[in-house]
Write a protein that holds these residues in place. Structure first.
Motif, PDB file in Angstrom:
ATOM      1  N   ARG A  84       0.867  -1.024  -0.116  1.00 22.12           N
ATOM      2  CA  ARG A  84       0.251  -0.198  -0.010  1.00 22.12           C
ATOM      3  C   ARG A  84       0.909   1.155   0.130  1.00 22.12           C
ATOM      4  NH1 ARG A  84      -5.408  -0.018   0.761  1.00 22.12           N
ATOM      5  NH2 ARG A  84      -5.263   2.115   1.970  1.00 22.12           N
ATOM      6  N   GLU A  85       1.504   1.320   0.979  1.00 18.51           N
ATOM      7  CA  GLU A  85       2.944   2.655   0.693  1.00 18.51           C
ATOM      8  C   GLU A  85       3.559   2.581  -0.766  1.00 18.51           C
ATOM      9  OE1 GLU A  85       5.513   1.827   4.407  1.00 18.51           O
ATOM     10  OE2 GLU A  85       3.916   1.735   5.602  1.00 18.51           O
ATOM     11  N   ALA A  86       3.685   1.233  -1.024  1.00 18.00           N
ATOM     12  CA  ALA A  86       5.052   1.829  -2.280  1.00 18.00           C
ATOM     13  C   ALA A  86       3.600   2.066  -3.723  1.00 18.00           C
ATOM     14  CB  ALA A  86       4.883   0.324  -2.718  1.00 18.00           C
ATOM     15  N   ALA A  88       0.857   4.216  -3.011  1.00 17.45           N
ATOM     16  CA  ALA A  88       0.801   5.803  -2.776  1.00 17.45           C
ATOM     17  C   ALA A  88       1.730   5.952  -3.271  1.00 17.45           C
ATOM     18  CB  ALA A  88       0.583   5.833  -1.434  1.00 17.45           C
ATOM     19  N   ARG A  89       3.111   6.070  -2.700  1.00 19.10           N
ATOM     20  CA  ARG A  89       4.294   6.704  -3.207  1.00 19.10           C
ATOM     21  C   ARG A  89       3.930   7.059  -5.025  1.00 19.10           C
ATOM     22  NH1 ARG A  89       7.797   3.505   0.390  1.00 19.10           N
ATOM     23  NH2 ARG A  89       7.847   2.463  -1.584  1.00 19.10           N
ATOM     24  N   GLU A  90       4.098   5.592  -6.278  1.00 18.42           N
ATOM     25  CA  GLU A  90       3.936   5.369  -7.084  1.00 18.42           C
ATOM     26  C   GLU A  90       3.613   6.646  -7.581  1.00 18.42           C
ATOM     27  OE1 GLU A  90       6.108   4.098  -9.301  1.00 18.42           O
ATOM     28  OE2 GLU A  90       7.375   4.070  -7.327  1.00 18.42           O
ATOM     29  N   LYS A  91       1.750   5.877  -6.840  1.00 24.17           N
ATOM     30  CA  LYS A  91       0.400   7.755  -7.254  1.00 24.17           C
ATOM     31  C   LYS A  91       0.849   8.631  -6.851  1.00 24.17           C
ATOM     32  CE  LYS A  91      -4.683   8.011  -6.694  1.00 24.17           C
ATOM     33  NZ  LYS A  91      -5.219   7.718  -5.898  1.00 24.17           N
ATOM     34  N   ALA A  92       1.358   9.192  -6.335  1.00 16.65           N
ATOM     35  CA  ALA A  92       1.430  10.856  -5.606  1.00 16.65           C
ATOM     36  C   ALA A  92       3.032  10.816  -6.793  1.00 16.65           C
ATOM     37  CB  ALA A  92       2.446  10.856  -4.479  1.00 16.65           C
ATOM     38  N   ARG A  93       3.945  10.534  -7.258  1.00 17.04           N
ATOM     39  CA  ARG A  93       4.772  10.318  -8.467  1.00 17.04           C
ATOM     40  C   ARG A  93       4.333  10.379  -9.798  1.00 17.04           C
ATOM     41  NH1 ARG A  93       8.113   7.472 -12.715  1.00 17.04           N
ATOM     42  NH2 ARG A  93       7.250   5.431 -11.608  1.00 17.04           N
ATOM     43  N   ASN A  96       1.989  13.752 -10.039  1.00 22.74           N
ATOM     44  CA  ASN A  96       3.309  14.993  -9.362  1.00 22.74           C
ATOM     45  C   ASN A  96       4.760  14.895 -10.615  1.00 22.74           C
ATOM     46  OD1 ASN A  96       3.966  17.397  -9.698  1.00 22.74           O
ATOM     47  ND2 ASN A  96       4.357  18.037  -6.921  1.00 22.74           N
TER      48      ASN A  96
END
Length: 100
Positions: A84-86, A88-93, A96
């Motif tokens: 889930r953390e990975a 979220a990071r990829e989605k944010a990347r 933006n």
């Protein structure tokens, strides 16, 4: 081909060993030169002992299985959280792409 013969595993071997022991003990009691009443008392005593041993054994197995399940549950939860953390990071990347 040897895999097919060994498919029962160690649990099957243990069960067969115990069953053989019980059959042997029963036959020994039936053919022993004792009265019927005495033989029934011996069989009842053996059945009671066997019941106590199996209850203890199943309790131990239950504890081990519960411990194993708890360990695996924590491993799976950690992997799920990391995923889930990975994500979220990829989605944010991806949302933006050019941070300033």
């Amino acid at each position: 081909m040897s895999d097919e013969r060994c498919s029962s595993g160690s649990g099957g071997i243990l069960l067969a060993f115990l069953a053989g022991g019980l059959v042997g003990a029963g036959l020994a009691l039936l053919y022993a030169p004792v009265s019927g009443r005495e033989a029934r008392e011996r069989i009842g005593g053996l059945a009671g002992d066997l019941k106590k041993k199996t209850e203890a054994w199943t309790g131990d197995v239950k504890q081990k299985v519960e411990g194993f399940i708890d360990e695996e549950r924590s491993v799976i939860k950690a992997a799920y959280d990391a995923g889930r953390e990975a994500m979220a990071r990829e989605k944010a990347r991806l949302e933006n792409p050019n941070p300033q």
